[in-house]
Scaffold this motif. Structure first.
Motif, PDB file in Angstrom:
ATOM      1  N   VAL A   9       0.867  -1.177   0.000  1.00  0.00           N
ATOM      2  CA  VAL A   9       0.000   0.000   0.000  1.00  0.00           C
ATOM      3  C   VAL A   9       0.902   1.224   0.000  1.00  0.00           C
ATOM      4  O   VAL A   9       1.733   1.394   0.890  1.00  0.00           O
ATOM      5  CB  VAL A   9      -0.930   0.025   1.231  1.00  0.00           C
ATOM      6  N   MET A  10       0.723   2.079  -1.011  1.00  0.00           N
ATOM      7  CA  MET A  10       1.627   3.218  -1.192  1.00  0.00           C
ATOM      8  C   MET A  10       0.879   4.546  -1.106  1.00  0.00           C
ATOM      9  O   MET A  10      -0.030   4.807  -1.887  1.00  0.00           O
ATOM     10  CB  MET A  10       2.318   3.131  -2.556  1.00  0.00           C
ATOM     11  N   GLY A  11       1.299   5.390  -0.170  1.00  0.00           N
ATOM     12  CA  GLY A  11       0.801   6.758  -0.099  1.00  0.00           C
ATOM     13  C   GLY A  11      -0.698   6.878   0.053  1.00  0.00           C
ATOM     14  O   GLY A  11      -1.403   5.928   0.377  1.00  0.00           O
ATOM     15  N   GLY A  12      -1.195   8.107  -0.166  1.00  0.00           N
ATOM     16  CA  GLY A  12      -2.624   8.342  -0.098  1.00  0.00           C
ATOM     17  C   GLY A  12      -3.051   9.047   1.182  1.00  0.00           C
ATOM     18  O   GLY A  12      -2.238   9.598   1.919  1.00  0.00           O
ATOM     19  N   ASP A  13      -4.358   8.991   1.435  1.00  0.00           N
ATOM     20  CA  ASP A  13      -4.923   9.702   2.582  1.00  0.00           C
ATOM     21  C   ASP A  13      -5.536   8.715   3.576  1.00  0.00           C
ATOM     22  O   ASP A  13      -5.192   7.535   3.579  1.00  0.00           O
ATOM     23  CB  ASP A  13      -5.966  10.724   2.105  1.00  0.00           C
ATOM     24  N   ALA A  14      -6.453   9.211   4.399  1.00  0.00           N
ATOM     25  CA  ALA A  14      -7.014   8.385   5.472  1.00  0.00           C
ATOM     26  C   ALA A  14      -7.796   7.193   4.952  1.00  0.00           C
ATOM     27  O   ALA A  14      -8.016   6.222   5.690  1.00  0.00           O
ATOM     28  CB  ALA A  14      -7.899   9.244   6.377  1.00  0.00           C
ATOM     29  N   ARG A  15      -8.222   7.236   3.699  1.00  0.00           N
ATOM     30  CA  ARG A  15      -8.919   6.075   3.130  1.00  0.00           C
ATOM     31  C   ARG A  15      -8.021   4.845   3.086  1.00  0.00           C
ATOM     32  O   ARG A  15      -8.488   3.705   3.221  1.00  0.00           O
ATOM     33  CB  ARG A  15      -9.438   6.419   1.726  1.00  0.00           C
ATOM     34  N   GLN A  16      -6.729   5.071   2.892  1.00  0.00           N
ATOM     35  CA  GLN A  16      -5.790   3.947   2.834  1.00  0.00           C
ATOM     36  C   GLN A  16      -5.703   3.217   4.164  1.00  0.00           C
ATOM     37  O   GLN A  16      -5.409   2.020   4.198  1.00  0.00           O
ATOM     38  CB  GLN A  16      -4.396   4.450   2.426  1.00  0.00           C
ATOM     39  N   ILE A  17      -5.948   3.938   5.259  1.00  0.00           N
ATOM     40  CA  ILE A  17      -5.910   3.306   6.580  1.00  0.00           C
ATOM     41  C   ILE A  17      -6.962   2.198   6.667  1.00  0.00           C
ATOM     42  O   ILE A  17      -6.696   1.104   7.190  1.00  0.00           O
ATOM     43  CB  ILE A  17      -6.156   4.347   7.694  1.00  0.00           C
ATOM     44  N   GLU A  18      -8.146   2.482   6.155  1.00  0.00           N
ATOM     45  CA  GLU A  18      -9.208   1.469   6.173  1.00  0.00           C
ATOM     46  C   GLU A  18      -8.860   0.290   5.282  1.00  0.00           C
ATOM     47  O   GLU A  18      -9.190  -0.861   5.588  1.00  0.00           O
ATOM     48  CB  GLU A  18     -10.534   2.100   5.734  1.00  0.00           C
ATOM     49  N   ILE A  19      -8.184   0.566   4.173  1.00  0.00           N
ATOM     50  CA  ILE A  19      -7.752  -0.514   3.272  1.00  0.00           C
ATOM     51  C   ILE A  19      -6.741  -1.408   3.981  1.00  0.00           C
ATOM     52  O   ILE A  19      -6.820  -2.649   3.912  1.00  0.00           O
ATOM     53  CB  ILE A  19      -7.152   0.079   1.983  1.00  0.00           C
ATOM     54  N   ILE A  20      -5.797  -0.795   4.677  1.00  0.00           N
ATOM     55  CA  ILE A  20      -4.793  -1.574   5.421  1.00  0.00           C
ATOM     56  C   ILE A  20      -5.465  -2.448   6.479  1.00  0.00           C
ATOM     57  O   ILE A  20      -5.139  -3.631   6.632  1.00  0.00           O
ATOM     58  CB  ILE A  20      -3.763  -0.623   6.076  1.00  0.00           C
ATOM     59  N   ARG A  21      -6.417  -1.874   7.212  1.00  0.00           N
ATOM     60  CA  ARG A  21      -7.129  -2.640   8.239  1.00  0.00           C
ATOM     61  C   ARG A  21      -7.879  -3.818   7.625  1.00  0.00           C
ATOM     62  O   ARG A  21      -7.901  -4.924   8.183  1.00  0.00           O
ATOM     63  CB  ARG A  21      -8.095  -1.722   8.982  1.00  0.00           C
ATOM     64  N   LYS A  22      -8.507  -3.588   6.507  1.00  0.00           N
ATOM     65  CA  LYS A  22      -9.258  -4.654   5.853  1.00  0.00           C
ATOM     66  C   LYS A  22      -8.325  -5.765   5.372  1.00  0.00           C
ATOM     67  O   LYS A  22      -8.634  -6.957   5.517  1.00  0.00           O
ATOM     68  CB  LYS A  22     -10.033  -4.080   4.662  1.00  0.00           C
ATOM     69  N   LEU A  23      -7.187  -5.386   4.821  1.00  0.00           N
ATOM     70  CA  LEU A  23      -6.224  -6.386   4.359  1.00  0.00           C
ATOM     71  C   LEU A  23      -5.738  -7.246   5.516  1.00  0.00           C
ATOM     72  O   LEU A  23      -5.569  -8.465   5.379  1.00  0.00           O
ATOM     73  CB  LEU A  23      -5.039  -5.691   3.674  1.00  0.00           C
ATOM     74  N   HIS A  24      -5.522  -6.634   6.674  1.00  0.00           N
ATOM     75  CA  HIS A  24      -5.116  -7.405   7.850  1.00  0.00           C
ATOM     76  C   HIS A  24      -6.232  -8.332   8.311  1.00  0.00           C
ATOM     77  O   HIS A  24      -5.979  -9.470   8.698  1.00  0.00           O
ATOM     78  CB  HIS A  24      -4.715  -6.463   8.985  1.00  0.00           C
ATOM     79  N   ALA A  25      -7.454  -7.835   8.262  1.00  0.00           N
ATOM     80  CA  ALA A  25      -8.582  -8.666   8.666  1.00  0.00           C
ATOM     81  C   ALA A  25      -8.699  -9.894   7.765  1.00  0.00           C
ATOM     82  O   ALA A  25      -9.170 -10.947   8.203  1.00  0.00           O
ATOM     83  CB  ALA A  25      -9.880  -7.869   8.627  1.00  0.00           C
ATOM     84  N   TRP A  26      -8.258  -9.745   6.521  1.00  0.00           N
ATOM     85  CA  TRP A  26      -8.296 -10.846   5.563  1.00  0.00           C
ATOM     86  C   TRP A  26      -6.981 -11.632   5.549  1.00  0.00           C
ATOM     87  O   TRP A  26      -6.757 -12.465   4.698  1.00  0.00           O
ATOM     88  CB  TRP A  26      -8.635 -10.324   4.173  1.00  0.00           C
ATOM     89  N   ASP A  27      -6.093 -11.332   6.519  1.00  0.00           N
ATOM     90  CA  ASP A  27      -4.871 -12.101   6.755  1.00  0.00           C
ATOM     91  C   ASP A  27      -3.827 -11.961   5.648  1.00  0.00           C
ATOM     92  O   ASP A  27      -3.034 -12.866   5.416  1.00  0.00           O
ATOM     93  CB  ASP A  27      -5.201 -13.583   6.962  1.00  0.00           C
TER      94      ASP A  27
END
Length: 297
Positions: A9-27
């Protein structure tokens, strides 16, 4: 689940934080670039080493909604550094590696094409754009209220474009009691505006219309709000340009004329980053799961 999948995950704004959390939730195994000012918020992530072995493991790269600039640089609000996306570097990733971006300019398209990788521009998808129109409309209402001293109810509103965002804007401002006109080019668009109980304006003849609008809401990424339109607007008029940069408004002339004109692309990330991030995260994780199954086959 995305167990065993490697995603950067590269750069961006606060939306990327939710993407990172979702990716972790999906292992998934997540690598970060452009998040050095988060102060260890994601200790379970790995800093992306651009010259290390991480690159050869990447199954997907997630760029900001804005993609790259015209020089192929990636910006982010959690770092002071710009990240360069280069063709030679992308070639080091596995051949099945997918590149996700909100929008894609010519530079990004060329970089990915030259690397022979797949580019998925998420905002081209109807589902993402329609879901995204919800926070966009709410943000537009917020901006309209903040920057005027009159109510939306009873005001005259011109919406340029009847795409997925334009339609949501027109419908919502109408429901708030505004008198809404919609500028369109096609006969089908004219019929749709009429069916919605709104006033159609032919974009091809817009210069001949009286511009007595309190609000002008542009969604068209082309120079459509020009000097001939702006000079007819009342002095209290507000232009909100929601199109991607550089927008579709002659901002120089608007300033000269004394008309307040504001470029506000990426409103979802400003007013509702959690919701907007979840919208994108759900789509990305779904697509990655499909891609994972294909690779395993």
């Amino acid at each position: 689940m995305l167990t065993g999948y490697h995603v950067a995950v590269m750069g961006g704004d606060a939306r990327q934080i939710e993407i990172i959390r979702k990716l972790h939730a999906w292992d998934a195994h997540v690598y970060l670039a452009g998040f050095d000012q988060l102060n260890g918020s994601f200790t379970e992530c790995t800093d992306l080493d651009f010259s290390g072995p991480h690159v050869e493991k990447l199954d997907a790269i997630i760029l900001p909604i804005a993609g790259t600039d015209d020089q192929g640089m990636i910006d982010g609000i959690f770092t002071n550094r710009m990240i360069a996306l280069e063709t030679d570097w992308l070639k080091k990733t596995p051949k099945h590696c997918q590149i996700y971006s909100g929008i894609a300019n010519k530079t990004l398209k060329k970089i990915v094409k030259d690397a022979n990788r797949d580019l998925i521009p998420l905002m081209d998808r109807d589902d993402v754009a329609i879901y995204n129109s919800i926070p966009t409309v709410e943000g537009t209402i917020m901006m309209a209220i903040q920057h005027t001293d009159y109510t939306i109810h009873g005001s005259k509103v011109l919406v340029l474009g009847l795409g997925r965002v334009g339609m949501s804007l027109a419908r919502t401002f109408h429901q708030l009691g505004a008198k809404v006109s919609v500028a369109i080019r096609s006969d089908a668009g004219k019929a749709r505006v009429f069916e919605m109980g709104l006033t159609p304006v032919d974009m091809r003849e817009i210069d001949s219309y009286a511009m007595d609008f309190d609000y002008v809401l542009n969604t068209v990424p082309a120079p459509v709000v020009n000097a001939s339109i702006i000079k007819k607007l009342p002095s209290h008029g507000l232009i909100l340009d929601l199109a991607s940069k550089p927008g579709g408004t002659d901002f120089r002339y608007a300033e000269k004329r004394g008309i307040k004109a504001i470029l506000v692309p990426g409103l979802p990330g400003l007013v509702a980053p959690k919701t907007a991030g979840n919208i994108v995260a759900n789509v990305i994780c779904g697509e990655l799961q499909k891609s994972k199954r294909k690779v395993e086959e």
